[in-house]
Write an enzyme that holds these catalytic residues in place. Structure first.
Site, PDB file in Angstrom:
ATOM      1  CG  LEU A  37      -4.363  -6.524  24.322  1.00  0.00           C
ATOM      2  CD1 LEU A  37      -3.521  -5.923  25.546  1.00  0.00           C
ATOM      3  CD2 LEU A  37      -3.295  -7.138  23.267  1.00  0.00           C
ATOM      4  CG  ASP A  38      -8.134  -2.110  27.116  1.00  0.00           C
ATOM      5  OD1 ASP A  38      -8.669  -3.014  27.676  1.00  0.00           O
ATOM      6  OD2 ASP A  38      -7.720  -1.161  27.376  1.00  0.00           O
ATOM      7  N   PRO A  39      -9.608  -3.669  23.040  1.00  0.00           N
ATOM      8  CG  PRO A  39     -12.068  -3.426  22.863  1.00  0.00           C
ATOM      9  CD  PRO A  39     -10.929  -3.460  23.731  1.00  0.00           C
TER      10      PRO A  39
END
Length: 301
Positions: A37-39
């Site tokens: 999952l993107d930061p």
């Protein structure tokens, strides 16, 4: 400890960073997650630990659901609001009806080019490492499926809230940027919540702080950890007797004599099955003609 925790990843930390924190909280040696999952995104990040890490592929292959906001009129180098602005468009023809018409092009199977700011590897190097060096190299498109993309809300600042259900490997940032390009307005992702990954939903998850509190209070996470076969609910369960369990432990295929009830012939060849002995999950197997061949054995580990 073996099992799965439905972690709600907070914004501002990478998936690997969240996993490292949870590893320290749980004090386990083996740990992994079921899909990056993107930061700056928030939401469901299923975490597998102990023997359950061997089942990560079944989570990685799951469909996922997101609620995300696209802001039209501005492009960035990362395709989200945390990147550098590269273009600003003057939108004079904004209408939600036009957005809906363009969304229709993105429903179903589409080809999507991975963004430069991603962990995809090209010739052994991650794309984001090359992007940070100012490089932009050719990337091969990947085929993904958008099962659902619906408008939930919008405002007069050209921000549209969308719900997206998609196949593995879909970049929501890229999807939103491509929609903006198709509209002629440009656009970037300005918010992202992952609602579910397969059977894991955001409403049933736990934050790092909640997990740490549970560990401090009870000494383990038995109250919130799910059994490792939880991710395998889509496969039929088969119960085996003592002889069958012995065969499975030795990696040998089994036939009807090893089953407590039912017949192998009741299932199609190529079907994946869950194998149980005395209510304990012992292996995954695959139907081959009139036999079940163990593919992942957990008994005795």
């Amino acid at each position: 400890m073996n099992g799965i925790i439905n972690l709600i990843k907070p914004p501002g930390i990478s998936s690997s960073g969240a996993i490292r924190k949870l590893k320290d909280i749980l004090n386990v040696k083996k740990i992994g997650h079921g899909g990056t999952l993107d930061p700056n995104a928030v939401g469901v990040l299923p975490v597998l630990f102990g023997k359950a890490t061997r089942l990560s592929e079944y989570l990685l292959n799951c469909d996922k659901t997101y609620i995300g906001e696209v802001t039209f009129g501005i492009n960035t180098n990362t395709q989200d609001k945390w990147g550098e602005i590269t273009d600003i468009h003057d939108i004079r023809d904004f209408s939600i009806a036009k957005v809906e018409r363009v969304l229709e092009r993105f429903r179903g199977t589409i080809d999507q080019t991975p963004p430069m700011y991603s962990a995809v590897k090209v010739r052994g190097q991650k794309l984001y490492q090359l992007a940070r060096q100012g490089k932009d190299i050719p990337r091969s498109p990947r085929r993904v499926t958008i099962h659902q993309i619906d408008i939930l809300d919008y405002d007069d600042k050209y921000r549209v809230l969308l719900k997206v259900k998609c196949s593995k490997g879909t970049y929501i940032r890229t999807l939103f940027a491509d929609i903006g390009h198709a509209l002629g307005w440009g656009g970037h992702m300005s918010f992202l919540l992952r609602v579910d990954v397969g059977v894991f939903n955001v409403n049933d998850g736990f934050t790092l702080e909640e997990i740490e509190d549970i560990m401090s209070s009870y000494g383990d996470v038995g109250k919130i950890a799910l059994p490792m076969d939880y991710v395998l609910k889509m496969y039929p369960a088969v119960k085996v007797n003592d002889m069958g369990c012995t065969y499975i432990a030795n990696g040998r295929r089994i036939d009807n004599r090893s089953l407590i009830d039912g017949f192998i012939e009741d299932l199609s060849s190529g079907t994946t099955v869950r194998l149980y002995h005395k209510d304990s999950f012992v292996a995954l197997g695959i139907i081959q003609n009139n036999y079940i061949k163990p593919t992942k054995v957990f008994y005795g580990e």
